[in-house]
Enzyme design. Sequence first.
Site, mmCIF file in Angstrom:
data_model
loop_
_atom_site.group_PDB
_atom_site.id
_atom_site.type_symbol
_atom_site.label_atom_id
_atom_site.label_comp_id
_atom_site.label_asym_id
_atom_site.label_seq_id
_atom_site.Cartn_x
_atom_site.Cartn_y
_atom_site.Cartn_z
ATOM 1 N N ARG A 15 3.063 12.520 -23.992
ATOM 2 C CA ARG A 15 1.770 13.201 -23.919
ATOM 3 C C ARG A 15 1.879 14.599 -24.534
ATOM 4 N NH1 ARG A 15 0.685 12.578 -17.608
ATOM 5 N NH2 ARG A 15 2.929 12.745 -17.665
ATOM 6 N N LYS A 75 4.507 18.302 -18.689
ATOM 7 C CA LYS A 75 5.532 18.223 -17.638
ATOM 8 C C LYS A 75 6.106 19.603 -17.341
ATOM 9 C CE LYS A 75 6.646 14.796 -16.031
ATOM 10 N NZ LYS A 75 5.975 14.060 -14.919
ATOM 11 N N TYR A 94 1.923 20.775 -15.218
ATOM 12 C CA TYR A 94 2.392 20.202 -13.945
ATOM 13 C C TYR A 94 3.745 20.823 -13.637
ATOM 14 C CZ TYR A 94 -0.925 16.242 -14.265
ATOM 15 O OH TYR A 94 -2.047 15.456 -14.319
ATOM 16 N N HIS A 96 5.148 20.487 -9.905
ATOM 17 C CA HIS A 96 5.692 19.788 -8.731
ATOM 18 C C HIS A 96 6.900 20.547 -8.174
ATOM 19 C CE1 HIS A 96 2.952 16.429 -9.144
ATOM 20 N NE2 HIS A 96 3.221 16.392 -10.426
ATOM 21 N N GLU A 118 -1.170 20.452 -10.492
ATOM 22 C CA GLU A 118 -1.289 19.596 -9.303
ATOM 23 C C GLU A 118 -1.873 20.289 -8.087
ATOM 24 O OE1 GLU A 118 1.586 20.439 -10.703
ATOM 25 O OE2 GLU A 118 2.927 21.260 -9.183
ATOM 26 N N ASP A 270 5.857 7.138 -6.395
ATOM 27 C CA ASP A 270 6.201 8.553 -6.610
ATOM 28 C C ASP A 270 6.151 9.356 -5.302
ATOM 29 O OD1 ASP A 270 3.438 8.334 -6.464
ATOM 30 O OD2 ASP A 270 3.085 10.021 -7.804
HETATM 31 N N1 LIG Z 1 3.232 5.675 -10.316
HETATM 32 C C1 LIG Z 1 2.436 6.448 -11.025
HETATM 33 O O1 LIG Z 1 2.586 6.573 -12.237
HETATM 34 C C2 LIG Z 1 1.319 7.172 -10.363
HETATM 35 C C3 LIG Z 1 0.287 7.760 -11.108
HETATM 36 C C4 LIG Z 1 -0.779 8.367 -10.435
HETATM 37 C C5 LIG Z 1 -0.799 8.391 -9.025
HETATM 38 N N2 LIG Z 1 0.243 7.832 -8.331
HETATM 39 C C6 LIG Z 1 0.286 7.782 -6.858
HETATM 40 O O2 LIG Z 1 -0.629 6.810 -6.356
HETATM 41 C C7 LIG Z 1 -0.879 7.098 -4.992
HETATM 42 C C8 LIG Z 1 -2.375 6.991 -4.680
HETATM 43 O O3 LIG Z 1 -3.037 8.062 -5.332
HETATM 44 P P1 LIG Z 1 -4.628 8.261 -5.243
HETATM 45 O O4 LIG Z 1 -4.974 9.310 -6.237
HETATM 46 O O5 LIG Z 1 -5.328 6.960 -5.288
HETATM 47 O O6 LIG Z 1 -4.782 8.872 -3.760
HETATM 48 P P2 LIG Z 1 -6.123 8.975 -2.914
HETATM 49 O O7 LIG Z 1 -5.917 10.080 -1.937
HETATM 50 O O8 LIG Z 1 -7.322 9.011 -3.798
HETATM 51 O O9 LIG Z 1 -6.189 7.570 -2.119
HETATM 52 C C9 LIG Z 1 -5.301 7.234 -1.101
HETATM 53 C C10 LIG Z 1 -6.017 6.286 -0.149
HETATM 54 O O10 LIG Z 1 -5.046 5.782 0.779
HETATM 55 C C11 LIG Z 1 -5.745 5.581 1.984
HETATM 56 N N3 LIG Z 1 -4.806 5.374 3.081
HETATM 57 C C12 LIG Z 1 -4.113 6.290 3.812
HETATM 58 N N4 LIG Z 1 -3.364 5.663 4.737
HETATM 59 C C13 LIG Z 1 -3.566 4.330 4.576
HETATM 60 C C14 LIG Z 1 -3.073 3.156 5.223
HETATM 61 N N5 LIG Z 1 -2.202 3.236 6.239
HETATM 62 N N6 LIG Z 1 -3.523 1.950 4.783
HETATM 63 C C15 LIG Z 1 -4.387 1.857 3.758
HETATM 64 N N7 LIG Z 1 -4.889 2.926 3.109
HETATM 65 C C16 LIG Z 1 -4.475 4.140 3.522
HETATM 66 C C17 LIG Z 1 -6.608 6.819 2.097
HETATM 67 O O11 LIG Z 1 -7.657 6.647 3.066
HETATM 68 C C18 LIG Z 1 -7.125 6.944 0.679
HETATM 69 O O12 LIG Z 1 -8.354 6.268 0.493
HETATM 70 C C19 LIG Z 1 -0.284 8.490 -4.744
HETATM 71 O O13 LIG Z 1 0.965 8.357 -4.123
HETATM 72 C C20 LIG Z 1 -0.116 9.046 -6.139
HETATM 73 O O14 LIG Z 1 0.903 10.036 -6.207
HETATM 74 C C21 LIG Z 1 1.280 7.245 -8.972
#
Ligand SMILES: NC(=O)c1ccc[n+]([C@@H]2O[C@H](COP(=O)([O-])OP(=O)(O)OC[C@H]3O[C@@H](n4cnc5c(N)ncnc54)[C@H](O)[C@@H]3O)[C@@H](O)[C@H]2O)c1
Length: 372
Positions: A15, A75, A94, A96, A118, A270
């Site tokens: 990126r 990054k 970012y 972190h 972030e 993550d």
């Molecule tokens: N792997 C990657 O490349 C990548 C990229 C972007 C985001 N992420 C990760 O994805 C994850 C989700 O991010 P997001 O932006 O959707 O977050 P978000 O806060 O928008 O959504 C999280 C949801 O989880 C729900 N939740 C909490 N506890 C729960 C449970 N016990 N059961 C079911 N649902 C529950 C919350 O109510 C909320 O609706 C984060 O950990 C983020 O860091 C990873």
Amino acid sequence: MIIGVPKEIKNNENRVALTPAGAKELVKRGHTVYVQHTAGEGSGFPDEEYENAGAKILQTIEATYEIAEMIMKVKEPIESEYKLIRENQLLFTYFHFASYEPLTKAMVENKSVCLAYETVEKADRSLPLLIPMSEVAGRMAVQKGANYLEKPLKGRGILLGGVPGVLPAKVLILGGGIVGTQAAWMAAGLGADVTIMDVSLPRMRYLDDVMPANVNTMMSNEYNIREMIKSADLIVGAVLIPGAKAPHLITRDMLKDMKPGTVLVDVAVDQGGCIETCKPTTHENPTFIIDDVVHYCVANMPGAVPYTSTLALTNATLPYAIQLAEKGWKQACNDNAELKLGLNVIQGEIVYKAVADAFDMPYAMVEKYLAD
Ligand SMILES: NC(=O)c1ccc[n+]([C@@H]2O[C@H](COP(=O)([O-])OP(=O)(O)OC[C@H]3O[C@@H](n4cnc5c(N)ncnc54)[C@H](O)[C@@H]3O)[C@@H](O)[C@H]2O)c1
């Protein structure tokens, strides 16, 4: 203001922090933009496009850091960049910080001003510079899941949408936030039978209103999860508890209840993952198999689609970058509470409490720097 855009040098990061369109917007307002040679190449933007937009190309990363008042990156700086950063230089990227002490210490020592994507936060507590990457990862989760459900990739050999006379695949999404919602749209669009589980009733009411008929919502609890995993073909982990590790909603013992060839895509990897058996993987080696269940746990999913990710990220960062360039960081942060929350380190002091607490380091109130 003089803005510098270095080429990202972190492994596999394609990126770039500014598109040619973004450069044009800044140049139009009277700012000078320097872009390091080939910085945009990985996202499909050659040097000429930046030049046509009015930016200047610099050959080296050293020259880019040397000239810029504000560095725009994607990054966090890596070790070889630490020495290039100057006192009072503004870094907008970012970071972190809380996950890496050496970076925090280096930025304190070099006395730069670190504004972290972030932690820029809106009044409703949403994180506008993290949302675009969640959108990318959520949509990609289903694309990847569909792919790994194919038999040659060790999946069940089921087509997400089925065909006339054959039932579609069942997709279970844990967490109905940004990632979960985007995943649900994609899976529903392909014709799958989708269930989103969340703990928030207001969120599920909203999803129930806006989602198509092949998406249902269900309360997330152990009983329901144990029941649903028996018939799921693709499970997407998308749970987030802000500031905490993700809870293990699917534990090791549950794998035996799944059908062989079930695919797990744990986007929450993550934050530690919401599936106990997930551990971070890379785009080079994205999956592993335990008990005939395919695990996909790439920690930086958006990195695989740098064109989309760069555009999505810069759409969100550019309005803030313009404010920083027009007013300077002090005035911009005085005027905009969202940006102010992005300030993490200022001229040798940590001004974001969670970062100071993470390493038991001293903390200063950000107001100290914004008052004059
Ligand atoms: N792997 C990657 O490349 C990548 C990229 C972007 C985001 N992420 C990760 O994805 C994850 C989700 O991010 P997001 O932006 O959707 O977050 P978000 O806060 O928008 O959504 C999280 C949801 O989880 C729900 N939740 C909490 N506890 C729960 C449970 N016990 N059961 C079911 N649902 C529950 C919350 O109510 C909320 O609706 C984060 O950990 C983020 O860091 C990873």
